[in-house]
Design a protein around this motif. Structure first.
Motif, short mmCIF file in Angstrom:
data_model
loop_
_atom_site.label_atom_id
_atom_site.label_comp_id
_atom_site.label_asym_id
_atom_site.label_seq_id
_atom_site.Cartn_x
_atom_site.Cartn_y
_atom_site.Cartn_z
N THR A 2 0.74 -1.21 -0.02
CA THR A 2 -0.09 -0.09 0.06
C THR A 2 0.71 1.15 0.12
O THR A 2 2.06 1.22 0.62
N ILE A 3 0.58 2.28 -0.85
CA ILE A 3 1.14 3.64 -0.55
C ILE A 3 0.37 4.72 -0.06
O ILE A 3 -0.83 4.81 -0.97
N LEU A 4 0.59 5.20 0.68
CA LEU A 4 -0.20 6.37 1.51
C LEU A 4 0.38 7.70 1.38
O LEU A 4 1.46 7.91 1.29
N ALA A 91 2.87 12.53 10.60
CA ALA A 91 2.94 11.55 11.49
C ALA A 91 1.89 10.44 11.68
O ALA A 91 2.18 9.28 11.88
N GLY A 92 0.68 10.81 11.42
CA GLY A 92 -0.51 10.12 11.29
C GLY A 92 -0.33 9.11 10.28
O GLY A 92 -0.72 7.89 10.35
N ALA A 93 0.00 9.49 9.09
CA ALA A 93 0.16 8.68 8.04
C ALA A 93 1.12 7.48 8.05
O ALA A 93 0.91 6.31 7.91
N THR A 94 2.22 7.86 9.04
CA THR A 94 3.29 7.00 9.14
C THR A 94 2.95 6.04 10.20
O THR A 94 3.30 4.68 10.02
N VAL A 95 2.17 6.34 11.37
CA VAL A 95 1.54 5.45 12.35
C VAL A 95 0.57 4.39 11.40
O VAL A 95 0.68 3.40 11.81
N GLU A 96 -0.38 5.10 10.40
CA GLU A 96 -1.19 4.20 9.78
C GLU A 96 -0.48 3.21 8.95
O GLU A 96 -0.76 1.83 8.74
N ALA A 97 0.80 3.61 8.38
CA ALA A 97 1.57 2.60 7.66
C ALA A 97 2.11 1.62 8.54
O ALA A 97 1.85 0.39 8.08
N VAL A 133 9.09 8.79 11.56
CA VAL A 133 9.68 7.43 11.66
C VAL A 133 9.63 7.03 13.02
O VAL A 133 9.14 5.94 13.37
N ALA A 134 10.18 7.72 13.90
CA ALA A 134 10.28 7.39 15.38
C ALA A 134 8.69 7.34 15.98
O ALA A 134 8.67 6.29 16.77
N VAL A 135 8.14 8.30 16.04
CA VAL A 135 6.57 8.13 16.28
C VAL A 135 5.94 6.73 15.93
O VAL A 135 5.42 6.13 16.71
N ALA A 136 6.20 6.55 14.79
CA ALA A 136 5.55 5.24 13.97
C ALA A 136 6.30 4.11 14.41
O ALA A 136 5.71 3.14 14.84
N ALA A 137 7.41 4.00 14.71
CA ALA A 137 8.24 2.94 15.19
C ALA A 137 7.75 2.56 16.43
O ALA A 137 7.59 1.36 17.07
N LEU A 138 7.68 3.46 17.50
CA LEU A 138 7.21 3.26 18.79
C LEU A 138 5.85 3.09 19.02
O LEU A 138 5.36 2.16 19.84
N GLY A 276 10.23 -12.82 7.35
CA GLY A 276 8.56 -12.54 7.82
C GLY A 276 8.62 -11.15 8.43
O GLY A 276 7.75 -10.92 9.37
N VAL A 277 9.69 -10.05 8.21
CA VAL A 277 9.23 -8.84 8.64
C VAL A 277 8.51 -7.82 7.78
O VAL A 277 9.23 -7.64 6.86
N PRO A 278 7.68 -7.15 8.13
CA PRO A 278 7.09 -6.17 7.56
C PRO A 278 7.89 -5.06 7.47
O PRO A 278 8.58 -4.69 8.30
N VAL A 279 7.77 -4.02 6.28
CA VAL A 279 8.67 -2.93 5.99
C VAL A 279 7.61 -1.77 5.59
O VAL A 279 6.90 -1.96 4.85
N VAL A 280 8.14 -0.74 6.29
CA VAL A 280 7.48 0.54 6.13
C VAL A 280 8.48 1.62 5.59
O VAL A 280 9.30 1.93 6.40
N PHE A 281 8.17 2.18 4.39
CA PHE A 281 9.26 3.05 3.75
C PHE A 281 8.58 4.37 4.33
O PHE A 281 7.45 4.65 3.98
N VAL A 282 9.51 5.39 4.45
CA VAL A 282 8.93 6.61 4.86
C VAL A 282 9.73 7.91 4.06
O VAL A 282 10.80 7.62 4.37
N LEU A 283 9.12 8.78 3.60
CA LEU A 283 9.77 9.52 2.62
C LEU A 283 10.45 10.62 3.74
O LEU A 283 9.92 11.14 4.57
#
Ligand SMILES: [Zn+2]
Length: 313
Positions: A2-4, A91-97, A133-138, A276-283
């Motif tokens: 998915t691309i947000l 930050a919200g989009a990254t959390v959603e990702a 990215v840190a908000v979403a990681a935590l 089996g690790v999901p990946v989130v790419f953040v611009l």
């Protein structure tokens, strides 16, 4: 996959002639459209509970107090009237990702502005208001609690050409969060030495010389970054995907190509899928408006025929 993204990110106005401009993201979204790669709008802003996992109450209050204002949110962080709203949604989009990745999507992209990796626990700086990215990681770490992989942590691989000092600051004393940063040295923000390892050896800085090309980056990824990630063994991987290591970027001196970024993304993807690790790419950064779209499309395709077949229609 998915691309947000969201049109609000184009409303973040940094002023005339600023390199971190709306045209960057416009170019990326146009390139995705031209490549037949669909993106969807993110759902909303980050909440205070989410922001407070990475930032101090004083910083969150400072940022919220700037809603509607123009000026500077911090050192080298110009804002316009809608910038704070955009930052909260970024930050919200990254959390959603992360939510989507933890719900079973193996790869999610958050194409956002303003970028985030220079924002520390306590302040905005370097074009970054909140550390997306840190908000979403935590947030992802919070989501892991109570699951079978509760003992595992989250990792950020930061390949933006600048050191991810903000993410390093936020992760510094956390045994459950790892940062691996590839960056040009010396360069802004003049941190990221190998000796900066975090309180638990959870920070791995990989400074690279000016002029490093595709082969140099791929070798650093293979020989140093991926082994560091293997030692940590994350349950979730986020990529601070800046594209300012591209040759002729106005803010740096590296020599990568769009194809090199595609290879790097493909290697990270194969590493993550094998585990089996999901990946989130953040611009994050990347200031060549003429080439940023090619870089993102190369990464999304990444030499993975499954991805191309799935999205090309
Ligand atoms: Zn950068």
């Amino acid at each position: 996959m998915t691309i947000l993204s969201h049109p609000l990110f184009l409303e973040h106005d940094t002023g005339s002639g600023h390199p971190e401009c709306a045209d960057r993201l416009k170019a990326v979204l146009a390139a995705l459209d031209a490549a037949g790669l669909p993106w969807v709008e993110s759902a909303g802003p980050a909440t205070d509970a989410e922001l407070l996992r990475a930032h101090t109450p004083a910083h969150v209050a400072h940022v919220r107090g700037l809603i509607g204002a123009s000026g500077q949110a911090g050192d080298e962080t110009p804002i316009g009237p809608r910038s704070i709203e955009a930052a909260l949604w970024a930050a919200g989009a990254t959390v959603e990702a992360v939510d989507r990745a933890q719900a079973g999507d193996p790869e999610v992209w958050a194409l956002v502005r303003p970028p985030g990796h220079h924002a520390t626990r306590t302040r905005s700086m370097g074009f970054c208001v909140l550390n997306n990215v840190a908000v979403a990681a935590l947030h992802g770490l919070h989501g892991l609690h109570g699951r079978e992989r509760a003992a595992a942590g989250v990792a950020v691989l930061d390949w933006d050409v600048h050191h991810g000092n903000g993410t390093q600051d936020i992760f510094w004393d956390r045994a459950d969060a790892c940062l691996v940063s590839l960056h040009q040295d010396p360069l802004y923000p003049h941190s990221g030495a190998v000796e900066e390892r975090g309180a638990h050896g959870n920070i791995v800085n990989i400074p690279l010389l000016c002029g490093t090309d595709d082969d140099g980056y791929l070798q650093a990824l293979e020989d140093r970054a991926l082994p560091a990630l293997d030692r940590f063994g994350p349950a979730l991987l986020l990529i601070s995907a800046g594209f300012d290591a591209l040759q002729h970027d106005p803010l740096a001196g590296m020599w990568m190509t769009a194809g090199g970024f595609g290879k790097m993304a493909a290697r990270v993807r194969s590493w993550a899928r094998a585990r089996g690790v999901p990946v989130v790419f953040v611009l994050e950064g990347g200031y060549r408006v003429d080439a940023l779209g090619d870089c993102v499309v190369a990464c999304v395709r990444g030499g993975d025929p499954m991805v191309s077949n799935g999205l090309d229609g």
